[in-house]
Write an enzyme that holds these catalytic residues in place. Structure first.
Site, PDB file in Angstrom:
ATOM      1  N   HIS A   4      64.155  14.268 -25.159  1.00 57.04           N
ATOM      2  CA  HIS A   4      64.189  14.591 -24.168  1.00 57.04           C
ATOM      3  C   HIS A   4      64.216  13.493 -22.329  1.00 57.04           C
ATOM      4  O   HIS A   4      64.469  12.624 -21.862  1.00 57.04           O
ATOM      5  CB  HIS A   4      63.530  15.691 -23.381  1.00 57.04           C
ATOM      6  CG  HIS A   4      63.784  16.950 -24.014  1.00 57.04           C
ATOM      7  ND1 HIS A   4      62.671  18.003 -24.608  1.00 57.04           N
ATOM      8  CD2 HIS A   4      64.939  17.085 -24.826  1.00 57.04           C
ATOM      9  CE1 HIS A   4      62.993  18.255 -25.139  1.00 57.04           C
ATOM     10  NE2 HIS A   4      64.726  18.082 -25.305  1.00 57.04           N
ATOM     11  N   HIS A  64      60.088  16.127 -25.353  1.00 61.65           N
ATOM     12  CA  HIS A  64      59.674  15.431 -26.791  1.00 61.65           C
ATOM     13  C   HIS A  64      60.637  13.598 -26.002  1.00 61.65           C
ATOM     14  O   HIS A  64      61.119  13.402 -24.860  1.00 61.65           O
ATOM     15  CB  HIS A  64      60.101  15.607 -27.703  1.00 61.65           C
ATOM     16  CG  HIS A  64      61.063  16.121 -28.101  1.00 61.65           C
ATOM     17  ND1 HIS A  64      62.451  16.319 -27.791  1.00 61.65           N
ATOM     18  CD2 HIS A  64      61.993  17.602 -28.103  1.00 61.65           C
ATOM     19  CE1 HIS A  64      63.541  16.397 -27.798  1.00 61.65           C
ATOM     20  NE2 HIS A  64      63.295  17.567 -28.419  1.00 61.65           N
ATOM     21  N   THR A 111      64.374  22.988 -18.519  1.00 56.60           N
ATOM     22  CA  THR A 111      63.834  22.958 -19.992  1.00 56.60           C
ATOM     23  C   THR A 111      62.790  24.175 -19.690  1.00 56.60           C
ATOM     24  O   THR A 111      62.737  24.452 -19.327  1.00 56.60           O
ATOM     25  CB  THR A 111      63.095  21.778 -19.630  1.00 56.60           C
ATOM     26  OG1 THR A 111      62.068  22.053 -21.690  1.00 56.60           O
ATOM     27  CG2 THR A 111      61.242  21.807 -18.764  1.00 56.60           C
ATOM     28  N   ARG A 112      63.007  24.674 -20.746  1.00 54.43           N
ATOM     29  CA  ARG A 112      61.702  26.123 -21.206  1.00 54.43           C
ATOM     30  C   ARG A 112      61.107  25.783 -22.663  1.00 54.43           C
ATOM     31  O   ARG A 112      60.193  26.307 -23.256  1.00 54.43           O
ATOM     32  CB  ARG A 112      62.337  26.827 -21.998  1.00 54.43           C
ATOM     33  CG  ARG A 112      63.082  26.862 -23.124  1.00 54.43           C
ATOM     34  CD  ARG A 112      64.105  28.679 -24.035  1.00 54.43           C
ATOM     35  NE  ARG A 112      63.397  28.534 -25.122  1.00 54.43           N
ATOM     36  CZ  ARG A 112      65.065  28.481 -25.218  1.00 54.43           C
ATOM     37  NH1 ARG A 112      66.178  27.670 -24.498  1.00 54.43           N
ATOM     38  NH2 ARG A 112      65.643  28.577 -26.999  1.00 54.43           N
ATOM     39  N   ARG A 152      72.133  18.989 -26.329  1.00 53.61           N
ATOM     40  CA  ARG A 152      72.646  19.497 -27.518  1.00 53.61           C
ATOM     41  C   ARG A 152      72.250  20.934 -26.981  1.00 53.61           C
ATOM     42  O   ARG A 152      71.119  21.233 -27.204  1.00 53.61           O
ATOM     43  CB  ARG A 152      72.323  18.885 -28.949  1.00 53.61           C
ATOM     44  CG  ARG A 152      70.794  19.027 -29.101  1.00 53.61           C
ATOM     45  CD  ARG A 152      70.602  18.281 -30.487  1.00 53.61           C
ATOM     46  NE  ARG A 152      70.916  19.519 -31.559  1.00 53.61           N
ATOM     47  CZ  ARG A 152      70.435  19.852 -32.073  1.00 53.61           C
ATOM     48  NH1 ARG A 152      69.001  20.789 -30.848  1.00 53.61           N
ATOM     49  NH2 ARG A 152      70.367  21.373 -32.704  1.00 53.61           N
TER      50      ARG A 152
END
Length: 445
Positions: free
Chosen positions: A225, A222, A217-218, A311
């Site tokens: 996730h 949320h 993740t960057r 996605r």
């Protein structure tokens, strides 16, 4: 060709590799975990010698690559790619030995810098502020083909793409050769959370995890996730939350605030004995599908057996299709790749069922309208707090702002509060965040 003198350090021919029996539930990529660091006494001597060597000044992005090569994150690479590897990766997504590899790892040099050395020389690598980061033993200098490289790796030659723009900003020559890492101190900004591949692997063994899934993740995590991660924990024994903290776009949320968000979530919403948080000091390429493969390879080196691919992984703008990053795994030899992708469709909140679903799962009621499925998008969460806007109680607005979700209202509201503080340039320390974010519900394993 320049000859090596007594004042020039000889090329390091020692192995520096950890045996194929490296700890962890899966072998490193290529069979050996590379280590191109030297002990402090030798590093001090080499730094003194490096002051008299020809030099290349490297960017923060190249410094990240140098560091990851040196700690084994990019095994089996022991240095920057030569022209044969560069062409093979661009044209065939393979190293010359046949291993899948999707993004060239190269050392650029300006024309002026390249005129100062030749194959057989040792060259100092200087950080943007002039510190000696390492030494490369030059084996080859070659010219690049910018159009060919960007079209193949990024799928576009458009300089509005941040990855393409970064390639154009590099020097016109690439320098190949093995490296030695000499920089003192931490480059990640999070020394306590910056575990090397050898360290994460030992952690997995100590925890008894025979299977581990990595989450790249960057962005802040949320609710969608969180849902994907907990689904993955039904399949594997451990979860590595592995946020990228190297160079990103200027409008991405800063790493220090993201780390605060991750810690709050881990403290209140995940089983502590099944999750490890560690940073990845890599630069973001925004190369979409090819970067998904690149990220998976690095996570195998860190000891992970599985990798979550959602996605538009590593995407930017409208350059890639929603599931291109999943489909590309069918174009590589999965047996050689070794790490297993866990592919998830987009997740959304259903107002009628008051639950999270993914696009591949039909809603139970069968008569949902278009207003019943709400999706999360981090891009909107960067914009809404700046405008003082909050979403509805279900947890997202139609543009995607995360707020509160059913029985998690308090928790999600606190997540938005953190993001609002980011946009107001207010930094929370660990202690103040812990004080303000108390009384959190916890999901039990």
């Amino acid at each position: 060709m320049r000859t090596t003198t007594a004042d020039t350090p000889r090329e390091d021919t020692r192995s520096h590799d950890l045996a194929a029996t490296a700890p962890g539930p899966i072998a490193p990529y290529g069979g050996q975990l590379i280590d191109r660091r030297v002990d402090e006494a030798e590093a001090a001597e080499l730094r003194a010698v490096a002051t008299s060597l020809p030099a290349i000044q490297i960017s923060h992005r190249i410094l990240s690559d140098l560091y990851l090569i040196s700690i084994g994150g990019l095994s089996p690479l022991d240095g920057f790619m030569d022209s044969a590897a560069y062409e093979s990766v661009i044209a065939e997504m393979k190293l010359p030995n046949g291993l899948p590899w999707s993004i060239p790892v190269v050392l650029p040099a300006t024309e002026e810098e390249a005129r100062g050395f030749a194959p057989g020389d040792s060259v100092a690598l200087l950080t943007p502020d002039g510190q000696i980061a390492g030494i490369v033993d030059v084996r080859e200098t070659y010219s690049r083909d910018v159009a060919h490289e960007t079209a193949a790796v990024y799928g576009t030659e458009d300089t509005a793409h941040p990855g393409v723009a970064a390639v154009h900003a590099m020097g016109p020559n690439y320098v190949a050769g093995p490296v030695r890492y000499l920089l003192e101190g931490d480059i990640s900004g999070f020394p306590a959370d910056n575990l090397t591949p050898a360290q994460t692997r030992r952690h997995f063994d100590d925890a008894g995890w025979r299977s581990v899934v990595a989450f790249q993740t960057r962005n802040p995590i949320h609710r969608a996730h969180e849902y994907l991660q907990k689904c993955a924990l039904e399949i594997v024994e451990g979860l590595l939350i592995h946020p990228l903290v190297g160079e990103t776009k200027s409008d991405d949320i800063s790493a220090d605030v993201r780390m605060e968000c991750y810690r709050v979530l881990l403290d209140g919403y995940f089983p502590r004995d099944r999750v490890l948080l560690s940073v990845l000091p890599a630069a973001m390429r925004y190369a979409g599908p090819r970067e998904a493969i690149f990220h998976a390879i690095m996570r195998r080196n860190y000891g992970c057996t599985h990798f979550i691919v959602g996605r538009d992984h590593a995407g930017v703008g409208d350059y890639y299709g929603t599931y291109d990053a999943q489909e590309i795994f069918e174009r590589v030899d999965r047996d050689l790749l070794g790490i297993e992708p866990l592919k998830f469709e987009h997740a959304f909140w259903c107002r009628r069922t008051e639950a999270v679903h993914t696009g591949g799962a039909p809603l139970p009621l069968g008569n949902e309208g278009p207003g019943d499925a709400l999706t999360w998008r981090t891009t909107a969460r960067r914009v809404h707090p700046r405008r003082g806007r909050r979403g509805p109680h279900e947890g997202v607005s139609e543009r995607g702002e995360l707020t509160r979700i059913g029985r998690r209202r308090r928790a999600a509201g606190r997540r938005v509060s953190l993001l609002e503080r980011v946009e107001r340039r207010v930094t929370l320390t660990g202690d103040s965040a812990a004080h303000r974010l108390t009384d959190r519900p916890r999901d039990r394993p």
